[in-house]
Design a protein around this motif. Structure first.
Motif, PDB file in Angstrom:
ATOM      1  N   LEU A 135       0.824  -1.207   0.000  1.00  0.00           N
ATOM      2  CA  LEU A 135       0.000   0.000   0.000  1.00  0.00           C
ATOM      3  C   LEU A 135       0.862   1.263   0.000  1.00  0.00           C
ATOM      4  N   ARG A 136       1.956   1.244   0.753  1.00  0.00           N
ATOM      5  CA  ARG A 136       2.856   2.400   0.731  1.00  0.00           C
ATOM      6  C   ARG A 136       3.395   2.637  -0.681  1.00  0.00           C
ATOM      7  N   ASP A 137       3.798   1.558  -1.326  1.00  0.00           N
ATOM      8  CA  ASP A 137       4.334   1.691  -2.680  1.00  0.00           C
ATOM      9  C   ASP A 137       3.264   2.206  -3.645  1.00  0.00           C
ATOM     10  N   ALA A 138       2.047   1.665  -3.528  1.00  0.00           N
ATOM     11  CA  ALA A 138       0.971   2.036  -4.447  1.00  0.00           C
ATOM     12  C   ALA A 138       0.502   3.469  -4.238  1.00  0.00           C
ATOM     13  N   SER A 139       0.757   4.040  -3.056  1.00  0.00           N
ATOM     14  CA  SER A 139       0.295   5.406  -2.785  1.00  0.00           C
ATOM     15  C   SER A 139       0.980   6.423  -3.691  1.00  0.00           C
ATOM     16  N   GLU A 140       2.074   6.002  -4.356  1.00  0.00           N
ATOM     17  CA  GLU A 140       2.717   6.885  -5.331  1.00  0.00           C
ATOM     18  C   GLU A 140       1.889   6.976  -6.617  1.00  0.00           C
ATOM     19  N   GLU A 141       1.035   5.984  -6.838  1.00  0.00           N
ATOM     20  CA  GLU A 141       0.216   5.933  -8.052  1.00  0.00           C
ATOM     21  C   GLU A 141      -1.158   6.552  -7.850  1.00  0.00           C
ATOM     22  N   GLY A 142      -1.707   6.397  -6.668  1.00  0.00           N
ATOM     23  CA  GLY A 142      -3.036   6.920  -6.388  1.00  0.00           C
ATOM     24  C   GLY A 142      -3.310   6.851  -4.895  1.00  0.00           C
ATOM     25  N   ALA A 143      -4.412   7.460  -4.468  1.00  0.00           N
ATOM     26  CA  ALA A 143      -4.732   7.533  -3.042  1.00  0.00           C
ATOM     27  C   ALA A 143      -5.257   6.194  -2.538  1.00  0.00           C
ATOM     28  N   VAL A 144      -4.488   5.557  -1.665  1.00  0.00           N
ATOM     29  CA  VAL A 144      -4.938   4.307  -1.047  1.00  0.00           C
ATOM     30  C   VAL A 144      -5.688   4.597   0.248  1.00  0.00           C
ATOM     31  N   TYR A 145      -5.384   5.729   0.859  1.00  0.00           N
ATOM     32  CA  TYR A 145      -6.133   6.286   1.987  1.00  0.00           C
ATOM     33  C   TYR A 145      -6.271   7.778   1.712  1.00  0.00           C
ATOM     34  N   ALA A 146      -7.109   8.429   2.491  1.00  0.00           N
ATOM     35  CA  ALA A 146      -7.314   9.863   2.282  1.00  0.00           C
ATOM     36  C   ALA A 146      -7.481  10.556   3.624  1.00  0.00           C
ATOM     37  N   PRO A 147      -7.119  11.832   3.705  1.00  0.00           N
ATOM     38  CA  PRO A 147      -7.338  12.589   4.946  1.00  0.00           C
ATOM     39  C   PRO A 147      -8.818  12.582   5.329  1.00  0.00           C
TER      40      PRO A 147
ATOM     41  N   PHE B 285      -9.179   1.940  -4.380  1.00  0.00           N
ATOM     42  CA  PHE B 285      -7.870   1.627  -4.951  1.00  0.00           C
ATOM     43  C   PHE B 285      -6.998   0.906  -3.929  1.00  0.00           C
ATOM     44  N   GLY B 286      -7.042   1.352  -2.679  1.00  0.00           N
ATOM     45  CA  GLY B 286      -6.309   0.656  -1.627  1.00  0.00           C
ATOM     46  C   GLY B 286      -6.768  -0.786  -1.491  1.00  0.00           C
ATOM     47  N   ALA B 287      -8.083  -0.996  -1.545  1.00  0.00           N
ATOM     48  CA  ALA B 287      -8.620  -2.353  -1.456  1.00  0.00           C
ATOM     49  C   ALA B 287      -8.175  -3.206  -2.644  1.00  0.00           C
ATOM     50  N   ALA B 288      -8.073  -2.585  -3.826  1.00  0.00           N
ATOM     51  CA  ALA B 288      -7.609  -3.320  -5.011  1.00  0.00           C
ATOM     52  C   ALA B 288      -6.159  -3.774  -4.839  1.00  0.00           C
TER      53      ALA B 288
ATOM     54  N   TYR C 205      -6.983  -2.397 -14.419  1.00  0.00           N
ATOM     55  CA  TYR C 205      -7.429  -1.007 -14.458  1.00  0.00           C
ATOM     56  C   TYR C 205      -6.435  -0.192 -15.274  1.00  0.00           C
ATOM     57  N   SER C 206      -6.939   0.833 -15.933  1.00  0.00           N
ATOM     58  CA  SER C 206      -6.109   1.660 -16.798  1.00  0.00           C
ATOM     59  C   SER C 206      -5.559   2.886 -16.087  1.00  0.00           C
ATOM     60  N   SER C 207      -6.263   3.329 -15.047  1.00  0.00           N
ATOM     61  CA  SER C 207      -5.842   4.514 -14.302  1.00  0.00           C
ATOM     62  C   SER C 207      -6.544   4.510 -12.954  1.00  0.00           C
TER      63      SER C 207
ATOM     64  N   THR D 146     -14.632  16.258   1.325  1.00  0.00           N
ATOM     65  CA  THR D 146     -13.971  16.937   0.210  1.00  0.00           C
ATOM     66  C   THR D 146     -14.430  16.331  -1.121  1.00  0.00           C
ATOM     67  N   ASP D 147     -14.244  17.087  -2.177  1.00  0.00           N
ATOM     68  CA  ASP D 147     -14.724  16.664  -3.496  1.00  0.00           C
ATOM     69  C   ASP D 147     -13.816  15.634  -4.159  1.00  0.00           C
ATOM     70  N   THR D 148     -12.588  15.513  -3.692  1.00  0.00           N
ATOM     71  CA  THR D 148     -11.631  14.596  -4.316  1.00  0.00           C
ATOM     72  C   THR D 148     -10.798  13.899  -3.248  1.00  0.00           C
ATOM     73  N   GLY D 149     -10.024  12.905  -3.685  1.00  0.00           N
ATOM     74  CA  GLY D 149      -9.068  12.261  -2.791  1.00  0.00           C
ATOM     75  C   GLY D 149      -9.301  10.785  -2.550  1.00  0.00           C
ATOM     76  N   TRP D 150     -10.432  10.261  -3.049  1.00  0.00           N
ATOM     77  CA  TRP D 150     -10.780   8.860  -2.816  1.00  0.00           C
ATOM     78  C   TRP D 150     -10.361   8.058  -4.052  1.00  0.00           C
ATOM     79  N   GLY D 151      -9.205   7.428  -3.978  1.00  0.00           N
ATOM     80  CA  GLY D 151      -8.665   6.716  -5.129  1.00  0.00           C
ATOM     81  C   GLY D 151      -9.571   5.573  -5.579  1.00  0.00           C
ATOM     82  N   THR D 152      -9.907   5.544  -6.855  1.00  0.00           N
ATOM     83  CA  THR D 152     -10.823   4.540  -7.396  1.00  0.00           C
ATOM     84  C   THR D 152     -10.275   4.016  -8.721  1.00  0.00           C
TER      85      THR D 152
END
Length: 414
Positions: free
Chosen positions: A223-235, A243-246, A271-273, A291-297
């Motif tokens: 998960l730490r590594d994947a957080s560079e690609e997208g949000a696995v957790y969010a504030p 995305f974190g679950a994936a 997934y493509s993105s 917030t309107d954004t931040g939930w990696g999907t």
């Protein structure tokens, strides 16, 4: 169910007298209060004595408290290490909460937490992050390693899981435990600056080190590594994102495939993105809005397969397997056409399964999902062995939130 972590702090308990319905006391109401004074004084004395005794016992426990010993290096892990328990690249090995350092660490803790009336509820971190305080399963104490498992408590957890493991093995059923990392396990850099020097090994660290015989899956580094690609957790939300679950599924599928060839059909989601969705704030009442954004999907390359879900009220949904099931809909069963495998999974889960559900439902032809009820004061922990004997799955997946290691489950009485 036993609360653990003698070095953790629990909020004080108390009561508030109900207000008068009319706003004015009658003579009878006044007399009722007067004659209760001796009882109230007696209760206050008992509470004072109890708190004093607790504080004394807690202080003694903290003086003598030591974490569980690590297993000998020669003891092999139950699951393939590379695929299932790769460990952290930069683990915290020294604890500031034991030995001579404990007193100084407590002083820093009290300076920042003890002086803040809101700190038991929530603790602001860096860059807009916010974490649950200790009212949620000693969460912030766990984040720093201030509240951790003793040797006895670690053994109680191990005994619970071993009993299930051995019982399932006798039924020819596989068993894996997926501890969903806390947000502070994946993003320790977002803890407040003052807390960085207080970080020590966590309950999960100690459990993995002390009991390599347990079929634990460790997804923290992935998960730490994947957080560079997208949000696995969010504030503002302690749950992993879709995305974190994936990413968690990617590790779990690879782990199972390494355990037995029959699971090799399980594969990461294509997934493509990584898209972005609104983050529902768990702390909105405390001034941290959604917030309107931040939930990696993950944006899937193709539509999920079709699924039939039978919910706890008897209703049947015809939807795609990408629809997660909420805890309030459990127990529930799913049947997926065109799943990755023809296997069946019994999943004991908590709210982290809301995001993880689509991965299980895509991977397995059939699932039964039941709530673990860890930490619940009103609901019983399920009898996993009885559920498995009834459902006859290929595998039982025990998914649990990391902070729930604060509670030790009790096996159902025979």
């Amino acid at each position: 169910m036993t609360a653990v972590g003698p070095s953790g702090v629990r909020p004080d308990s108390g009561f508030e007298e109900p207000k008068s319905e009319t706003g004015r006391l009658t003579w009878a109401q006044r007399w009722h209060r007067v004659r209760l004074i001796p009882l109230i004084l007696l209760l206050i004395a008992a509470i004072v004595a109890t708190v004093a005794g607790y504080q004394t016992r807690n202080a003694i426990a903290m003086e003598e408290f030591v974490p569980p010993a690590e297993a000998p290096e020669s003891e092999a892990t139950r699951l393939p290490g590379e695929q299932c328990q790769p460990g952290l690249v930069d683990p915290v090995t020294a604890s500031p909460w034991t030995g001579e350092e404990r007193e100084a660490s407590e002083a820093v803790w009290n300076e920042h937490i003890g002086s803040d009336p809101d700190a038991q509820l929530f603790v602001p971190g860096e860059n807009g992050w916010v974490f649950w305080g200790d009212t949620q399963a000693n969460n912030f104490s766990q984040a720093l390693g201030r509240s951790f498992l003793s040797d006895e408590e670690s053994e109680e957890w191990a005994s619970y899981f071993r009993t299930i493991d051995e019982g399932l093995s006798a039924q020819g059923i596989d068993f894996v435990i997926q501890v969903v990392p806390a947000d502070w396990s994946v993003h320790p850099e977002q803890l407040p600056e003052w807390a960085q020097e207080l970080r020590g090994p966590t309950a999960f660290d100690y459990l993995v080190d002390a009991h390599p015989e347990l079929p634990l899956v460790d997804t923290r580094q992935a998960l730490r590594d994947a957080s560079e690609e997208g949000a696995v957790y969010a504030p503002g939300n302690s749950h992993w994102s879709p995305f974190g679950a994936a990413i968690g599924w990617q590790q779990l599928a690879g782990c199972l495939g390494a355990v037995d060839a029959k699971y090799q059909a399980l594969a990461p989601l294509d997934y493509s993105s990584v898209g972005d969705m609104p983050v529902i704030s768990e702390f909105e009442a405390y001034g941290f809005p959604t917030t309107d954004t931040g939930w990696g999907t993950p944006v899937l390359d193709q539509a999920p397969p079709k699924m039939q879900a039978t919910l706890n009220d008897g209703s049947v949904l015809e939807v795609d397997a990408g629809k997660g099931l909420d805890m309030l809909q459990l127990p529930a069963t799913t049947v997926t056409e065109g799943a990755q495998s023809d296997l069946r999974a019994l999943i004991v889960r908590d709210s982290q399964g809301n995001s993880a559900g689509p991965t299980w439902q895509t991977g397995f032809a059939e699932t039964k999902q039941v709530t673990s009820n860890l930490g619940s004061a009103t609901e019983q922990i399920p009898d996993v062995l009885a559920e498995a004997a009834d459902y006859q799955p290929d595998v039982v997946i025990f998914e649990m939130t990391e902070r729930y290691l604060n509670w030790i489950p009790v096996l159902p009485s025979e």
